[in-house]
Design an enzyme around this catalytic site. Structure first.
Site, PDB file in Angstrom:
ATOM      1  N   GLN A  49       0.864  -1.187   0.000  1.00 48.02           N
ATOM      2  CA  GLN A  49       0.000   0.000   0.000  1.00 48.02           C
ATOM      3  C   GLN A  49       0.910   1.249   0.000  1.00 48.02           C
ATOM      4  OE1 GLN A  49      -0.543   2.080   2.904  1.00 48.02           O
ATOM      5  NE2 GLN A  49      -2.197   3.290   2.024  1.00 48.02           N
ATOM      6  N   LEU A  50       0.374   2.389  -0.333  1.00 50.96           N
ATOM      7  CA  LEU A  50       1.186   3.599  -0.553  1.00 50.96           C
ATOM      8  C   LEU A  50       2.024   4.030   0.661  1.00 50.96           C
ATOM      9  CD1 LEU A  50       1.972   5.901  -2.506  1.00 50.96           C
ATOM     10  CD2 LEU A  50      -0.010   7.165  -1.670  1.00 50.96           C
ATOM     11  N   ASN A  51       1.573   3.771   1.884  1.00 50.81           N
ATOM     12  CA  ASN A  51       2.340   4.204   3.056  1.00 50.81           C
ATOM     13  C   ASN A  51       3.560   3.331   3.350  1.00 50.81           C
ATOM     14  OD1 ASN A  51      -0.590   5.255   3.728  1.00 50.81           O
ATOM     15  ND2 ASN A  51       0.866   6.454   4.908  1.00 50.81           N
ATOM     16  N   LYS A  52       3.676   2.214   2.660  1.00 53.33           N
ATOM     17  CA  LYS A  52       4.710   1.245   3.028  1.00 53.33           C
ATOM     18  C   LYS A  52       6.042   1.529   2.333  1.00 53.33           C
ATOM     19  CE  LYS A  52       1.030  -0.362   4.840  1.00 53.33           C
ATOM     20  NZ  LYS A  52       0.617  -0.516   6.203  1.00 53.33           N
ATOM     21  N   ASN A  53       7.087   0.830   2.803  1.00 56.22           N
ATOM     22  CA  ASN A  53       8.445   1.140   2.343  1.00 56.22           C
ATOM     23  C   ASN A  53       8.648   0.927   0.850  1.00 56.22           C
ATOM     24  OD1 ASN A  53       8.922   1.813   4.945  1.00 56.22           O
ATOM     25  ND2 ASN A  53      10.163   0.015   5.440  1.00 56.22           N
TER      26      ASN A  53
END
Ligand SMILES: *Cc1c(COP(=O)(O)O)cnc(C)c1O
Length: 466
Positions: free
Chosen positions: A236-240
């Site tokens: 997902q977009l928040n991940k590394n």
């Protein structure tokens, strides 16, 4: 002591700790010390910086022509489905092979999200009514929703200053109903992994490791995904690393992999041509329809190549900041057992009291240590939303999706009566009440880092940390 004296003292201290930073920060401070440091921006003084910090989204910042080309390749061949189509692209197969190798695992399976990965894994482990799954109280809502939707009961385990599971409390919370520990490596790094692995195996439990927030991390030289019976990731977009959405499940056991496969798809195996094979009696299960698309895999493959660089950027910036702040008496940082393996997306600061934490963060934000409006960074951790058990109203109120109140009311769960309201985990409540969390974007410049260090020192010179 005059106010001026205090300022000079704090400036000298600042100079000392900034030796490792760029010259221009030092000269900026020499040029204009009074205006910048005499008065907090909170009280109408000049802020340390005027522009917001970059947004969090670690992998997102690194999207460029490589991801665009990879995705276009799939679309040009009109083959976004992994098992068959006009012309196979095999992106998901390749992504899985590379991912398994990166995690030093035998098997990897691409899925549609991290949340799906958790549900599929619990199903593959046979989790259901009558079982308890141990989970730390600092998590993301997906970790606990997967347990509840499986029909099992979540048992909250307290955290310690690693902000991950406290091994002593973990051991204490094990009952004869415990089947799985869902270990969450929060905010970029694992906690006391050795002890938790030992307790898990001594008690005959299975470990599902939620690595969604720690992709690219390692522990004592081994990739984070190499620990546990199953480990899962999110893109997902928040991940590394990111593909917008997506997830990965890794494991070493063939039987378990086959169950994971059936559960992620239509409940059955597939043959070499990618067609469902309903004959294998071992794998006549129920599927969740969470396959990965070739578009996701194509983008994921590019991001996986960039992951070491992304993580290196964050880790370097985070430890420069920690070093720059190490001489401020009265603040502490989250305990990181293996700093070299920290993937680095967050800095957690522990203050002496909740009151000081609130004041300090507010003052820092006024100094410009804040993301643009759409971002969420540098907040007291009480505002960290569904990461905090007592902020999850569905959990606190033991909500059910069905009218019968399952799983809470299920007869097999009748001995598993637990509380989820604030006050359940005393050490976590205390830590969360007096800690703040700052995102470390993957594109911080030395100027940004210098501003963060400056701002902390400036605020510390005005707000007593006792
Ligand atoms: C993001 C996240 C998930 C869920 O991943 P999605 O891909 O957003 O479904 C699960 N667990 C943790 C700890 C997360 O941070």
């Amino acid at each position: 002591m005059s106010k001026g004296g205090l300022i000079v003292y704090s400036r000298e201290r600042l100079m000392c700790c900034l030796y490792f930073l760029e010259d221009y920060i030092m000269s900026a401070m020499r040029a204009n010390p009074n205006e910048k440091f005499e008065k907090l921006a909170l009280d109408g003084g000049e802020p340390v910086r005027h522009k917001p910090l970059p947004l969090e989204f670690p992998g997102g910042h690194f999207i460029d022509h490589e991801e665009i080309d990879a995705v276009c390749c799939v679309l040009k061949r009109k083959s976004p489905f992994r098992y068959y189509g006009f012309e196979r692209t095999d992106e998901t197969d390749l992504f899985e092979n590379q991912y398994a190798e990166y995690c030093r695992r035998k098997y990897a399976l691409g899925v549609s999200s991290g949340t799906a990965a958790l549900s599929i894994s619990l199903a593959a482990l046979g989790v259901g009514p009558g079982q308890e799954v141990l989970v730390p109280g600092y998590f993301w809502v997906s970790s606990v929703s997967a347990i509840v939707r499986a029909g099992a009961i979540p048992v909250l385990v307290d955290i310690d200053e690693t902000f991950c599971m406290n091994p002593k409390d973990f051991e204490k919370k094990i009952t004869r109903k415990s089947s799985v520990v869902l270990l969450v490596h929060m905010s970029g790094a694992p906690g006391r992994l050795d002890e938790i692995c030992r307790i898990t195996s001594e008690n005959g439990l299975k470990m599902l490791a939620d690595c969604a927030q720690a992709n690219g991390a390692s522990f004592k030289g081994k990739p984070i995904g190499s620990y546990g019976d199953i480990a899962i990731f999110s893109f997902q977009l928040n991940k590394n690393m990111t593909a917008g959405e997506g997830g990965m499940i890794v494991c070493d056991d063939k039987q378990l992999y086959n169950r994971i496969f059936a559960c992620h798809d239509m409940g059955y195996a597939r043959d070499a041509a990618g067609r469902l094979d309903t004959n294998d009696q071992q794998y006549q299960l129920w599927g969740q329809g969470c396959r990965m698309t070739e578009i996701t895999a194509a983008m994921g493959r590019v991001q996986l190549r960039k992951l070491p660089k992304i993580v290196h950027k964050m880790n370097t910036a985070k430890y420069k900041i920690r070093k720059g702040l190490s001489d401020i008496e009265g603040i502490k940082f989250r305990t990181i057992i293996d700093p070299e393996g920290d993937s680095g997306p967050f800095l957690i600061t522990i203050f002496p009291s909740s009151d000081i934490c609130q004041k300090f963060v507010k003052a820092l934000r006024c100094e410009g240590i804040a993301p643009p409006k759409v971002g969420l960074s540098n907040v007291p951790m009480t505002q960290w939303g569904l990461h905090i058990y007592y902020n999850n109203s569905s959990l606190v109120n033991k909500t059910s999706i069905s009218d019968d109140g399952s799983p809470w009311s299920h007869p097999a769960n009748k001995d598993s009566n637990y509380n989820y309201a604030k006050g359940t985990l005393t050490s976590m409540d205390d830590l969360i009440s007096r800690s703040s969390i700052l995102s470390i974007p993957s594109v911080l410049t030395d100027e940004d880092i210098g501003d963060i260090v400056c701002a902390y020192h400036k605020v510390a010179a005005h707000i007593p940390l006792k």
